[in-house]
Scaffold this active site. Structure first.
Site, mmCIF file in Angstrom:
data_model
loop_
_atom_site.group_PDB
_atom_site.id
_atom_site.type_symbol
_atom_site.label_atom_id
_atom_site.label_comp_id
_atom_site.label_asym_id
_atom_site.label_seq_id
_atom_site.Cartn_x
_atom_site.Cartn_y
_atom_site.Cartn_z
ATOM 1 N N LYS A 208 0.858 -1.173 0.000
ATOM 2 C CA LYS A 208 0.000 0.000 0.000
ATOM 3 C C LYS A 208 0.908 1.241 0.000
ATOM 4 O O LYS A 208 1.378 1.668 1.039
ATOM 5 C CB LYS A 208 -0.913 -0.026 1.218
ATOM 6 C CG LYS A 208 -2.053 0.983 1.171
ATOM 7 C CD LYS A 208 -1.566 2.314 1.647
ATOM 8 C CE LYS A 208 -2.628 3.384 1.459
ATOM 9 N NZ LYS A 208 -2.017 4.722 1.577
ATOM 10 N N GLU A 283 8.900 1.747 11.216
ATOM 11 C CA GLU A 283 9.930 2.785 11.108
ATOM 12 C C GLU A 283 9.189 4.113 11.104
ATOM 13 O O GLU A 283 8.564 4.495 10.117
ATOM 14 C CB GLU A 283 10.749 2.620 9.824
ATOM 15 C CG GLU A 283 11.828 3.677 9.679
ATOM 16 C CD GLU A 283 12.241 3.897 8.244
ATOM 17 O OE1 GLU A 283 12.459 5.078 7.878
ATOM 18 O OE2 GLU A 283 12.317 2.923 7.483
ATOM 19 N N CYS A 317 13.064 10.625 7.375
ATOM 20 C CA CYS A 317 12.961 10.434 8.819
ATOM 21 C C CYS A 317 14.318 10.460 9.505
ATOM 22 O O CYS A 317 14.383 10.578 10.730
ATOM 23 C CB CYS A 317 12.240 9.126 9.121
ATOM 24 S SG CYS A 317 12.869 7.730 8.170
ATOM 25 N N GLU A 414 9.478 17.146 14.473
ATOM 26 C CA GLU A 414 10.148 16.933 13.190
ATOM 27 C C GLU A 414 9.593 17.915 12.158
ATOM 28 O O GLU A 414 8.409 17.874 11.826
ATOM 29 C CB GLU A 414 9.905 15.488 12.745
ATOM 30 C CG GLU A 414 10.712 15.045 11.554
ATOM 31 C CD GLU A 414 10.482 13.576 11.235
ATOM 32 O OE1 GLU A 414 11.428 12.923 10.782
ATOM 33 O OE2 GLU A 414 9.353 13.091 11.454
#
Length: 514
Positions: A208, A283, A317, A414
């Site tokens: 997906k 993750e 990330c 972030e």
């Protein structure tokens, strides 16, 4: 003694699809409802799209059971080029029905695929890898077209992602069980491992990808078919993320989920997976510190921080989110780093020499703007950039912000954009405390010429990855993953194989009788 009996279906947003779907999504709504600025395809983009279409790699349907299919209700989603706002193509907006069919297809394909030997599956994966590399240029162009990153960086991403396919193909043949010495003479004890890394060890998959960047995932799936991987082994669905996610989480035939994306969505997956006790590998988000000590080589620190912060316009990330600089080198570093950032060429990823492309969408730009505004309102100083780029669309100037404090959003969350916040520190202990003062724990970076310090700090940092005097640390042969709320499990290396293995203990008794 050794057997392979893989779990039937793994739902993946794996390292292969990471190269094609940035940013990623799973059971979340689309990142923005803001309108796109659209116009007709430019001549250059049309040329790239035409070549990709001719190669058969510009796919605009989902893949279920080896067949390319539209959404059953014919609904579609537009895929945009973020550098221009142009519509590249429409892809199906799939939902629960299509997802359930993809799961059934993968389940039906499981038995014949899992019964192949590891060597046979390895040959299929090696062929897939060869095709990915043979079509590296087209895949790189497709990444740049739908995601915006510079072509050179996109080509590197193809090689990096394909490397995980190659590594898994090789490593799958080296997954062994154990024979344990028994405490009793008439018994033999075995540890059997089952369920290898996805395809390599016999799992079938439903992929997906993000609705924002699905095209390279579809191209990779097309090459999987060309490699001879049987129908149903690899399936791709995209569209209504909540519906798709609910179907995947509810199915008892789905036994494993691996996901790359935000921490918020990862938590939803963990909660949803509990109902059927699925294994999960996650993750998730990061808040990577990049610590510059007084004794660092200035040129090495500037180059490494530049690489850690600005690749993919800050949209990874593992990008450095906080640049933590010791006070004795702060001014020198800030000046040298700002000059280096000033030289970054911003533009369309197909333009020669471009280092930074656009952000993925308007919502991403608005997030960056809000973080910068928050920092300025609390006393931070813009050393460079700090606003939208003159190119318009979703381009943002490479930015350096000085005098950032720990209470600012730039330090706490972030930013996922091309903004480098600089924080001061005095002592090694303070730097470690600042670095660890976050719920995230994916990547960290250290720049120092003191070997003893590098080991002390690396051991003290609460992160899954630590780069010492290096800003690019990811590789398929090393374990990749975080601690705390940055995720569970590892990708890559022999340790990444364990994420797809279940351990079984077998006790064989009465061995001394005739």
């Amino acid at each position: 003694m050794r057997t392979l009996k893989p779990v039937p279906i793994s739902i993946m947003a794996s390292r292969l699809t990471n190269l094609i779907s940035r940013p990623k999504s799973f059971v979340s709504a689309r990142a923005s409802s803001a309108p796109h600025l659209t116009r007709q395809m430019s001549t250059e983009a049309q040329s790239v799209a035409s070549r990709l279409s001719s190669s058969g790699l510009l796919r605009s349907q989902g893949l279920i059971g080896g067949k390319w299919v539209d959404a059953y209700d014919k609904k579609t989603i537009k895929v945009y080029n973020p550098a221009t706002g142009e519509v590249i193509t429409d892809v199906p907006c799939m939902g629960g029905r299509e997802t359930n069919d993809a799961i059934s297809s993968a389940f039906d394909a499981f038995n014949p695929w899992s019964k192949l030997t590891a060597t046979e599956r390895s040959r299929f994966l090696r062929k897939w890898y060869d095709l990915l590399i043979a079509h590296k240029e087209e895949l790189g162009q497709l990444i740049t077209l739908e995601q915006g990153k510079p072509l050179k960086e996109a080509l590197g991403e193809v090689s990096y992602g394909a490397g995980f396919i190659e590594f898994s193909a090789e490593e799958a043949k080296r997954v062994y069980g154990d024979i344990i010495p028994s405490t009793l003479a008439d018994r033999r004890l075995f540890v059997l491992k089952q369920v290898g890394p996805a395809l390599a060890c016999g799992c079938t998959v439903v992929i997906k990808p993000s609705e924002l960047t699905p095209l390279t995932a579809l191209a990779a799936a097309e090459l999987a078919l060309q490699a001879g991987i049987p129908p149903g082994v690899v399936n791709v669905v995209m569209g209504n993320a909540p519906e798709i996610g609910d179907s995947l989480l509810a199915s008892t035939q789905v036994r494993k989920i691996t996901f790359t994306g935000s921490t918020a969505v990862g938590k939803k997956l963990m909660a949803g997976a509990a109902g059927t006790v699925k294994r999960v590998s996650l993750e998730l988000g990061g808040n990577a510190p990049c610590i510059i000590f007084d004794d660092a080589d200035l040129d090495v620190a500037v180059k490494g921080t530049l690489a850690a912060k600005f690749r993919n316009s800050g949209q990874t990330c593992v990008c450095a989110n906080r640049v933590i600089v010791q006070e004795g080198i702060y001014e020198k570093f800030a000046n040298a780093f700002s000059k280096a950032v000033e030289n970054l060429l911003v533009g369309d990823g197909f333009t020669e020499g471009v280092i930074q492309g656009p952000l993925i969408n308007e919502a991403a730009v608005q997030k960056v703007e809000s973080f910068v505004e928050d920092a300025i309102s609390k006393g931070a100083k813009v050393l460079l950039g700090g606003k939208r780029h003159g190119l318009g669309m979703t381009f943002y100037e490479p930015t350096v912000i000085g005098d950032v404090k720990r209470g600012m959003l730039l330090s706490r969350e972030e930013v996922f954009g091309p903004v480098a916040p600089l924080l001061r520190f005095k002592t090694e202990e303070e730097a470690i405390h600042i670095a660890n003062d976050t719920n995230a724990g994916l990547a960290a970076y250290i720049f120092t010429n003191n070997m003893q310090r590098s080991w002390r700090v690396a051991e003290a940092l609460e992160y899954g990855l630590v780069g010492i005097n290096e800003g690019i640390v990811s590789t398929e042969v090393a374990p990749f993953g975080g601690v705390k709320q940055s995720g569970l499990g590892r990708e890559g290396s022999k340790y990444g194989m364990d994420e797809y293995l279940e351990m079984k203990y077998v006790c064989l008794g009465n061995m001394n009788s005739n």
